[in-house]
Design a protein around this motif. Structure first.
Motif, PDB file in Angstrom:
ATOM      1  N   UNK A   1       0.848  -1.203   0.000  1.00 37.29           N
ATOM      2  CA  UNK A   1       0.000   0.000   0.000  1.00 37.29           C
ATOM      3  C   UNK A   1       0.879   1.248   0.000  1.00 37.29           C
ATOM      4  N   UNK A   2       1.953   1.195   0.800  1.00 40.11           N
ATOM      5  CA  UNK A   2       2.861   2.347   0.851  1.00 40.11           C
ATOM      6  C   UNK A   2       3.557   2.545  -0.492  1.00 40.11           C
ATOM      7  N   UNK A   3       3.697   1.452  -1.256  1.00 39.20           N
ATOM      8  CA  UNK A   3       4.360   1.541  -2.565  1.00 39.20           C
ATOM      9  C   UNK A   3       3.366   1.840  -3.682  1.00 39.20           C
ATOM     10  N   UNK A   4       2.154   2.222  -3.314  1.00 34.47           N
ATOM     11  CA  UNK A   4       1.237   2.730  -4.330  1.00 34.47           C
ATOM     12  C   UNK A   4       0.078   1.832  -4.690  1.00 34.47           C
ATOM     13  N   UNK A   5      -0.032   0.640  -4.088  1.00 30.36           N
ATOM     14  CA  UNK A   5      -1.141  -0.245  -4.448  1.00 30.36           C
ATOM     15  C   UNK A   5      -2.423   0.261  -3.787  1.00 30.36           C
ATOM     16  N   UNK A   6      -3.448   0.475  -4.603  1.00 31.00           N
ATOM     17  CA  UNK A   6      -4.754   0.880  -4.069  1.00 31.00           C
ATOM     18  C   UNK A   6      -5.843   0.002  -4.665  1.00 31.00           C
ATOM     19  N   UNK A   7      -6.990  -0.042  -4.028  1.00 19.86           N
ATOM     20  CA  UNK A   7      -8.154  -0.729  -4.599  1.00 19.86           C
ATOM     21  C   UNK A   7      -9.378  -0.118  -3.948  1.00 19.86           C
ATOM     22  N   UNK A   8     -10.515  -0.312  -4.612  1.00 17.99           N
ATOM     23  CA  UNK A   8     -11.768   0.190  -4.059  1.00 17.99           C
ATOM     24  C   UNK A   8     -12.601  -1.030  -3.652  1.00 17.99           C
ATOM     25  N   UNK A   9     -12.891  -1.146  -2.369  1.00 19.11           N
ATOM     26  CA  UNK A   9     -13.587  -2.347  -1.873  1.00 19.11           C
ATOM     27  C   UNK A   9     -14.903  -2.574  -2.615  1.00 19.11           C
ATOM     28  N   UNK A  10     -15.577  -1.494  -3.001  1.00 22.39           N
ATOM     29  CA  UNK A  10     -16.894  -1.641  -3.642  1.00 22.39           C
ATOM     30  C   UNK A  10     -16.794  -2.321  -5.007  1.00 22.39           C
ATOM     31  N   UNK A  11     -15.625  -2.292  -5.601  1.00 26.90           N
ATOM     32  CA  UNK A  11     -15.471  -2.861  -6.938  1.00 26.90           C
ATOM     33  C   UNK A  11     -14.971  -4.302  -6.922  1.00 26.90           C
ATOM     34  N   UNK A  12     -14.739  -4.847  -5.757  1.00 25.48           N
ATOM     35  CA  UNK A  12     -14.127  -6.172  -5.667  1.00 25.48           C
ATOM     36  C   UNK A  12     -14.974  -7.145  -4.877  1.00 25.48           C
ATOM     37  N   UNK A  13     -14.797  -8.440  -5.204  1.00 18.27           N
ATOM     38  CA  UNK A  13     -15.461  -9.492  -4.456  1.00 18.27           C
ATOM     39  C   UNK A  13     -14.489 -10.074  -3.440  1.00 18.27           C
ATOM     40  N   UNK A  14     -15.006 -10.526  -2.333  1.00 19.32           N
ATOM     41  CA  UNK A  14     -14.140 -11.032  -1.261  1.00 19.32           C
ATOM     42  C   UNK A  14     -14.465 -12.470  -0.870  1.00 19.32           C
ATOM     43  N   UNK A  15     -15.503 -13.044  -1.484  1.00 22.01           N
ATOM     44  CA  UNK A  15     -15.943 -14.375  -1.054  1.00 22.01           C
ATOM     45  C   UNK A  15     -15.964 -15.407  -2.167  1.00 22.01           C
ATOM     46  N   UNK A  16     -15.447 -15.064  -3.335  1.00 24.91           N
ATOM     47  CA  UNK A  16     -15.506 -15.994  -4.458  1.00 24.91           C
ATOM     48  C   UNK A  16     -14.386 -17.019  -4.409  1.00 24.91           C
ATOM     49  N   UNK A  17     -14.405 -17.958  -5.361  1.00 21.71           N
ATOM     50  CA  UNK A  17     -13.385 -19.012  -5.388  1.00 21.71           C
ATOM     51  C   UNK A  17     -11.995 -18.519  -5.826  1.00 21.71           C
ATOM     52  N   UNK A  18     -11.920 -17.467  -6.645  1.00 25.58           N
ATOM     53  CA  UNK A  18     -10.651 -17.089  -7.283  1.00 25.58           C
ATOM     54  C   UNK A  18      -9.890 -16.063  -6.447  1.00 25.58           C
ATOM     55  N   UNK A  19      -8.740 -16.504  -5.914  1.00 29.40           N
ATOM     56  CA  UNK A  19      -7.930 -15.577  -5.113  1.00 29.40           C
ATOM     57  C   UNK A  19      -7.188 -14.605  -6.027  1.00 29.40           C
TER      58      UNK A  19
END
Ligand SMILES: Cc1cc2nc3c(=O)[nH]c(=O)nc-3n(C[C@H](O)[C@H](O)[C@H](O)COP(=O)(O)OP(=O)(O)OC[C@H]3O[C@@H](n4cnc5c(N)ncnc54)[C@H](O)[C@@H]3O)c2cc1C
Length: 571
Positions: A138-156
């Motif tokens: 995260x400190x190196x620039x990685x960001x994501x928006x939780x609303x756009x992602x799934x957290x319970x599916x099969x694909x990690x």
């Protein structure tokens, strides 16, 4: 002993395993999956998260060959595809980027009711299990928006533990901003334009590739209503001769260690998920296709559907390289991606280019139609091309036009790139009635002016990136192509001569059994059922009607997830 299942799926690949998993959730349904390859669970060329390319040329790479590319330097290209449980997701680059929202909406505009971004978006999330970045990432620039992602599916999905967390990101971010390419908080929101550090399909905790096998098959492999046949080549479908509408009732297969084919019966449906370079061939070998082609090989026509194997769309991939300044050495994976628009890369030329391409569309359509023997119609192609032109050149919401990947590695920075939306379309057809004989695959790379201009203009844009501060300060001499080979003020012809000798397939073939209305040349309808058949579906990259700007697997998982729901709703 005769074997029969309700659903017989051909191909335990990216898409096929989603269908196998979701259908076999229903304990009263039986499912077979036929796969030419074997398990690669313990194959380090697959599981390594920094080993892109290790599997190329090994026994799990189909390494399909194209015909001579007469517009693209008179060379034959290799089109890689995975032959394993997990399919091409076992050998690919692991990038997880989706599509621009309006390009999925374009599927609906084409006549595919119910296939829009709004409908597909929940399925992207259904398949996905986002693993959030570490603090250092995260400190190196990685960001994501939780609303756009799934957290319970099969694909990690997540960021590689080897991700470079140095300050290159900050330097690149400022450089791209100076060129008008702004930071994009989450490339998977349906808005792809900008610069981003994209995620991969990876099991971060185990630090192994998350392929379709690990995500969708191994966790449920012990279901007693699911049977996977590895090392088994599907030859063709068999038909119920008593049915009024052609109805598939099985698949002829042969185990690799046997000389005797046998039939696996299908009580309900046959689902072809063998990939964009195999499913159309299985249709043709089964008598579904262009009678003029089938009759050449003494295959009787079961369904007259001449566009099977047409509309093939791929991209081309080229690389630039430059030394680092003062032999500074870099390590780690990079995942720095830029998705510029046409305006970003053409600058003040954009209005002219847009008008020139628009004026050329009728001739592009005529050229593509002629190359298919007018099996695809110029008037239909023109309407598709107008949609594509609007996506590229919209002044209010353009899609990205290129992917630019910068990888500092050792004392060099490699830069792979590809124009995302060429207009060329080619085809794939059988060359024999014998299953497994190589097909004639012709993507028609660089058939049209725009396809050449687009690829070259991205290279010029990358030279601008190399020359722009602060990134320029990290760099030394360009080694590929180098200014001695392609001078700073090179003509298109000079760029093209170099490009023709170094480009490759971008390995993103789609649309060879396109989902479109039948009148405009579609092969499958909106439930992915093959026109003219009662119970044959194609569910894989073949059905995407248009190329998408992201990498393919995320969209294929989403399409397969939705297709599984459609099949269930018809039970
Ligand atoms: C080198 C490379 C790098 C890529 N990089 C990325 C990336 O970074 N990110 C991304 O999202 N996408 C990437 N892609 C594209 C993506 O991986 C593919 O588009 C996608 O996996 C295709 O999925 P599919 O379901 O259409 O077919 P596949 O996953 O190819 O599945 C088809 C399966 O059918 C089997 N099969 C074929 N014919 C038969 C037969 N006759 N009988 C039995 N079985 C058969 C095959 O062995 C295979 O297992 C890359 C592709 C390649 C080749």
């Amino acid at each position: 002993t005769p074997v029969s299942y309700d659903y017989v799926i051909v191909g335990a690949g990216t898409s096929g395993l989603v269908i196998a998993n979701r259908l076999s959730e229903l304990s009263n349904v039986t499912v077979a999956v036929i796969e030419a390859g074997d398990s690669v669970y313990n194959n380090v060329n697959v599981s390594s998260t920094t080993g892109y390319g290790l599997a190329f040329g090994t026994e799990i790479d189909w390494a399909y060959q194209t015909t001579n590319q007469s517009f693209g330097g008179d060379v034959v290209q290799t089109m890689r595809a995975g032959k394993a449980i997990g399919g091409t997701s076992t050998i690919n680059g692991m990038a997880y980027t989706r599509a621009e929202d309006i390009q999925i909406d374009a599927w609906e505009a084409l006549g595919n009711a119910g296939w829009s971004w709004e409908v597909l978006f929940p399925y992207y999330k259904k398949s996905q299990q986002l693993q959030v970045p570490t603090e250092a990432q995260a400190a190196a620039g990685v960001t994501y928006d939780a609303a756009d992602n799934g957290f319970n599916g099969p694909l990690k999905v997540g960021w590689n533990p080897a991700l470079n967390v140095g300050d290159v990101h900050t330097v690149l971010n400022e450089t791209y901003a100076a060129l008008g390419v702004q930071w994009n908080e989450d490339v998977n929101s349906g808005r792809m334009v900008g610069y981003n550090r994209y995620p991969s399909h990876i099991d971060v905790a185990l630090n192994v590739r998350e392929d379709a096998g690990r995500a969708y098959y191994y966790p449920i492999a012990n279901r007693t209503n699911l049977h996977l046949y590895p090392n088994t080549l599907a030859h063709r479908m068999t038909w119920d001769t008593t049915a009024q509408i052609p109805t598939a009732n099985g698949v002829v297969v042969q185990a690799v260690n046997s000389t005797t084919p046998y039939t696996i019966s299908a009580n309900k449906e046959v689902i072809l998920s063998a990939g964009a370079l195999a499913s159309p061939l299985l249709l043709e070998l089964s008598g579904v296709g262009n009678p003029a082609i089938l009759s050449k090989y003494n295959i009787s026509t079961v369904v007259d559907l001449p566009t099977v194997g047409e509309n093939l769309q791929d991209q081309t991939n080229t690389g630039l390289a430059i030394d680092t300044a003062d032999n500074t050495s870099y390590s780690g994976t990079s995942d720095y991606v830029a998705y510029p628009t046409a305006a970003d890369i053409f600058g003040s030329e954009i209005t002219n280019i847009s008008a020139t391409v628009l004026a050329a569309l009728p001739s592009y359509a005529a050229t593509v139609a002629a190359a298919s023997g007018n099996v695809t119609k110029a008037s239909d192609l023109l309407s598709f091309f107008k949609i594509q032109h609007e996506l590229i050149f919209s002044t209010t919401h353009p899609v990205p036009i290129a992917e630019v990947l910068l990888t500092p590695s050792g004392t060099a920075v490699d830069c792979e790139y590809w124009a995302l939306l060429p207009f060329a379309r080619g085809n794939i057809h059988i060359t024999s009635a014998t299953p497994g004989v190589p097909a004639a695959i012709n993507p028609n790379y660089y058939m049209l002016d725009w396809d050449v201009t687009g690829q070259i203009q991205v290279a010029k844009f990358i030279r601008e990136i190399f020359a722009t501060a602060p990134f320029a300060g990290l760099l030394g001499t360009e080694t590929k192509p180098g200014f001695d080979v392609v001078p700073q003020n090179a003509t298109t012809a000079q760029w093209q001569a170099w490009n023709n000798g170094v480009y490759r397939s971008n390995f993103h073939p789609v649309a060879t059994a396109a989902m479109m209305p039948k009148e405009v040349g579609g092969v499958v309808d909106t439930s992915l059922k093959v026109y003219g058949t009662a119970n044959v579906r194609v569910i894989d990259a073949s059905v995407l009607p248009f190329q998408v700007c992201g990498h393919l697997v995320s969209t294929l998982y989403a399409v397969a997830e939705r297709a599984a729901d459609l099949i269930k709703s018809e039970m």
